[in-house]
Design an enzyme around this catalytic site. Sequence first.
Site, PDB file in Angstrom:
ATOM      1  N   HIS A 264      -7.786  -5.715  -0.101  1.00  0.00           N
ATOM      2  CA  HIS A 264      -6.538  -5.090  -0.041  1.00  0.00           C
ATOM      3  C   HIS A 264      -5.546  -5.542   0.751  1.00  0.00           C
ATOM      4  O   HIS A 264      -4.478  -5.394   0.558  1.00  0.00           O
ATOM      5  CB  HIS A 264      -6.964  -3.506   0.801  1.00  0.00           C
TER       6      HIS A 264
ATOM      7  N   SER B   1       1.002  -1.197  -0.053  1.00  0.00           N
ATOM      8  CA  SER B   1       0.034   0.161   0.087  1.00  0.00           C
ATOM      9  C   SER B   1       1.115   1.272  -0.162  1.00  0.00           C
ATOM     10  O   SER B   1       1.640   1.284  -1.064  1.00  0.00           O
ATOM     11  CB  SER B   1      -0.973  -0.148   1.233  1.00  0.00           C
TER      12      SER B   1
END
Length: 263
Positions: free
Chosen positions: A229, A96
């Site tokens: 995610h 991320s």
Amino acid sequence: MAGVSSDTGAWIRRFHPAPDAVTRLVCFPHAGGSASYFFPVSRALSPGIDVLAVQYPGRQDRRGEPCIDDIDRLADALLPELLRWADRPLTLFGHSMGASLGFEVARKLEARGSTVLGLFASGRRAPSRFRDERVHLRTDDQLLADITRLSGTDAAVLGDPEMVRMILPAVRSDYKAAESYRFRGGPKLAAPVIALTGDADPQVTRDEAEAWREHTDGSFELKVFPGGHFYLNSQSARVLEAIRGHVEQAAPVRTPDERGAVA
């Protein structure tokens, strides 16, 4: 902290020192994350790979330090610390926000002549792909809702008001760093890039992950895993396999004499 070498300084955690390894893996946490997230990675890859995990200011044992809410400033602050460990080839892994930071650090390392074997860019769109996101400007409750949506923090932590108060400043700062990051052009990486993404990640489309290809003159590979995610929480074995495979292929081969010379 038990298991941490005393020579790592504030920025680096080395949970399972591997002095005989010929390469190092540097891990960059996600927004709101800490070095301890990569403790299982270090345990799994040692002693074949010497794993270093980055500890950003403003969390855990660095909670008393001001956060840095800018990717470029983070990279500049971190670079001198990593150059101390660049006596051996480095592979970088960022998830991320950590992928954006890892990319900028990799470019700085290469500019100074350090050997980068590859960049694993996980759960993050390519630097050239922009989304106008402003989650860091939302209320505390809205920010927590976004964290919960992405499943990046243990539910027990989010249910503890005292813990929430402790982590929110770092989370907000990291979100600002990630959301305000802008790719300013410049040289491509010489190192290969391996983009990793979950097939149900709301933060990254396949095209946005594929666009990492534009940022390297080396080879490129896209690996898509089941999950959102934080797909890597459930796909850790496959992610570790990918890291091992890449490092084994890219790492320099030592002669018997050289094996005894590594300190």
